[in-house]
Write an enzyme that holds these catalytic residues in place. Structure first.
Site, PDB file in Angstrom:
ATOM      1  N   GLY A  98      14.737 -46.365 -31.320  1.00 63.07           N
ATOM      2  CA  GLY A  98      14.166 -46.676 -32.150  1.00 63.07           C
ATOM      3  C   GLY A  98      13.651 -45.707 -32.624  1.00 63.07           C
ATOM      4  O   GLY A  98      12.725 -45.719 -33.738  1.00 63.07           O
TER       5      GLY A  98
ATOM      6  N   GLY B  38      13.546 -42.226 -33.091  1.00 65.17           N
ATOM      7  CA  GLY B  38      13.853 -40.927 -33.582  1.00 65.17           C
ATOM      8  C   GLY B  38      13.679 -41.038 -35.521  1.00 65.17           C
ATOM      9  O   GLY B  38      12.916 -41.727 -36.259  1.00 65.17           O
TER      10      GLY B  38
ATOM     11  N   CYS C 253      15.883 -42.358 -37.307  1.00 67.25           N
ATOM     12  CA  CYS C 253      16.956 -43.133 -37.415  1.00 67.25           C
ATOM     13  C   CYS C 253      15.857 -44.681 -37.841  1.00 67.25           C
ATOM     14  O   CYS C 253      15.043 -44.539 -38.482  1.00 67.25           O
ATOM     15  CB  CYS C 253      15.922 -43.561 -35.652  1.00 67.25           C
ATOM     16  SG  CYS C 253      16.332 -45.002 -34.747  1.00 67.25           S
TER      17      CYS C 253
HETATM   18  P1  5GP Z   1      14.093 -37.213 -32.710  1.00 70.48           P
HETATM   19  O1  5GP Z   1      13.913 -35.799 -31.963  1.00 70.48           O
HETATM   20  O2  5GP Z   1      14.557 -36.892 -34.564  1.00 70.48           O
HETATM   21  O3  5GP Z   1      12.416 -37.786 -33.510  1.00 70.48           O
HETATM   22  O4  5GP Z   1      15.222 -38.356 -32.528  1.00 70.48           O
HETATM   23  C1  5GP Z   1      16.197 -37.388 -31.309  1.00 70.48           C
HETATM   24  C2  5GP Z   1      16.912 -39.059 -31.306  1.00 70.48           C
HETATM   25  O5  5GP Z   1      17.120 -40.037 -32.240  1.00 70.48           O
HETATM   26  C3  5GP Z   1      18.223 -38.597 -30.858  1.00 70.48           C
HETATM   27  O6  5GP Z   1      18.369 -37.579 -29.787  1.00 70.48           O
HETATM   28  C4  5GP Z   1      19.139 -39.687 -30.962  1.00 70.48           C
HETATM   29  O7  5GP Z   1      18.648 -40.585 -29.556  1.00 70.48           O
HETATM   30  C5  5GP Z   1      18.492 -40.045 -31.753  1.00 70.48           C
HETATM   31  N1  5GP Z   1      19.248 -40.933 -33.477  1.00 70.48           N
HETATM   32  C6  5GP Z   1      19.982 -39.304 -33.836  1.00 70.48           C
HETATM   33  N2  5GP Z   1      21.172 -40.059 -34.603  1.00 70.48           N
HETATM   34  C7  5GP Z   1      20.142 -41.461 -34.723  1.00 70.48           C
HETATM   35  C8  5GP Z   1      20.507 -42.615 -35.640  1.00 70.48           C
HETATM   36  O8  5GP Z   1      21.996 -42.237 -36.857  1.00 70.48           O
HETATM   37  N3  5GP Z   1      20.372 -43.371 -35.922  1.00 70.48           N
HETATM   38  C9  5GP Z   1      19.022 -43.918 -34.510  1.00 70.48           C
HETATM   39  N4  5GP Z   1      19.240 -45.176 -33.899  1.00 70.48           N
HETATM   40  N5  5GP Z   1      19.156 -43.027 -33.566  1.00 70.48           N
HETATM   41  C10 5GP Z   1      19.304 -41.330 -33.954  1.00 70.48           C
END
Ligand code: 5GP
Length: 347
Positions: free
Chosen positions: A181, A183, A186
């Site tokens: 959650g 991300g 996300c």
């Molecule tokens: P960020 O560094 O952009 O905050 O987070 C990256 C992470 O977000 C990814 O490694 C993955 O675990 C998560 N993530 C990527 N795409 C999605 C998505 O469509 N839905 C959700 N729930 N998590 C995602």
């Protein structure tokens, strides 16, 4: 129904307390870590930051660029076996050593991983990744992958609690990926109400993993270099970044011109954009749990990654950690209700 009363923390809830230090400059800080992994016995040495396995972040180009900084890339799972062959033929050992092969948990994913791993001995990491790591199916799949690849480093996730970290490590994972959650693209917390503040998830999962000789990746939720430091300070062995590495030449996103400016499309792997591209649309029984955003194009990733690593080095000098390995031991977090001063806008 039960309620846990203890407040869980995100990155925005804490700051590092500075400590007296003999370090004069951030150039004295060593960010390289040496790991020997529990099940595979494999060794790896490098800077434990990983580009997230998203198709608008973790491309082959990104892997080559980040390897120059000894940083890893969990290459996304949508390349074909032929694409992998071309990449492996052209890549140097340093790049291959810093690559993870991402996979889902289907029969065809398993076959594809076998085909890719058969092409070279130089790739040692397999990243088994599903959104909900609480499924029994993941545990069974990890057992199967461990049996098929006894000498490869297996990462599995995503989970956010110590019980499941232990179960995955006992099933054969060397590394457990932590984060549900947080991300940047996300929407799981909005769509499902499920999640766990990322810093607390890291602290609790690191404790569980380290007790068994396993490692964790803090995955998601870092919006600035300070957050990357906080993830390491909380006990993450590796930190995975999506949004912070998106929007670059090497990220592989689609560029869009708008009002004379260049933007790049960045989307969650469970977003409508990703499902339309890879699975022919959102299946009827599920909701998209990711969003699509446009981010200003940022040029090459080299400057960004140098900036991030510079920030982490600087954190280390503030708390007196000569090596990244010491950061968590030197960390005292203070709970806060303020972060940066935004009187002149955001960085
Ligand atoms: P960020 O560094 O952009 O905050 O987070 C990256 C992470 O977000 C990814 O490694 C993955 O675990 C998560 N993530 C990527 N795409 C999605 C998505 O469509 N839905 C959700 N729930 N998590 C995602």
């Amino acid at each position: 129904m039960r309620i846990e009363q203890e407040l869980k923390l995100g990155f925005k809830d804490v700051l590092f307390r500075p400590k007296r230090s003999t370090l004069k400059s951030r150039s004295q800080v060593n960010l390289t870590r040496d790991f020997t992994f529990k099940h595979s016995g494999r060794q790896w040495s490098g800077v434990p930051v990983i580009a997230a396995n998203m198709d608008s972040v973790a491309t082959f180009d990104m892997a080559a660029a980040l390897a120059e900084h000894n940083v890893m890339t969990a290459v996304h799972k949508h390349y074909s076996v032929d694409d992998w062959k071309t990449f492996i033929d052209g890549a140097d050992s340093k790049t291959l050593n810093n690559v993870m092969v991402s996979t889902g948990t289907s029969e065809s994913d398993f076959k594809k991983t076998q085909d890719i791993m058969a092409m070279t001995d130089e790739i040692i990491f397999i990243c088994v990744d599903i959104a909900n790591g609480y499924s029994e199916h993941l545990v069974e799949y990890v057992t199967k992958v461990r049996a098929a690849f006894p000498d490869k480093v297996i990462s599995a996730g995503n989970v956010v609690t110590g019980d499941m970290v232990e179960e995955l490590i006992l099933a054969g994972a060397d590394i457990v990926k932590v984060g549900i959650g947080p991300g940047s693209v996300c929407t799981t917390r909005v769509k499902t109400g499920v999640g766990y503040p990322q810093l607390s998830a890291i602290i609790e999962c690191a404790d569980a993993a380290h007790g068994l000789g396993g490692r964790i990746i803090g995955d998601g939720g870092c919006a600035c270099a300070g957050d990357v430091s906080k993830a390491f300070g909380g006990g993450a062995d590796f930190v995975m970044l999506g949004g912070m590495l998106a929007g670059h030449e090497e990220s592989g996103g689609e560029t869009v011109e708008k009002e004379g400016k260049t933007f790049m499309k960045f989307y969650g792997m469970s977003s409508e954009s990703a499902m339309a591209k890879h699975s022919g649309g959102v299946a009827k029984y599920r909701a998209a749990e990711g969003k699509t955003v446009l981010i200003p194009f940022r040029g090459s990733v080299h400057e960004t990654i140098s900036d991030i690593l510079g920030g982490v080095r600087s954190t280390c000098t503030y708390v007196g950690a000569a090596r990244l390995k010491e950061l968590t031991k030197r960390t005292t977090f203070i709970r806060v209700q303020e972060q940066e001063n935004n009187v002149y806008g955001k960085e």
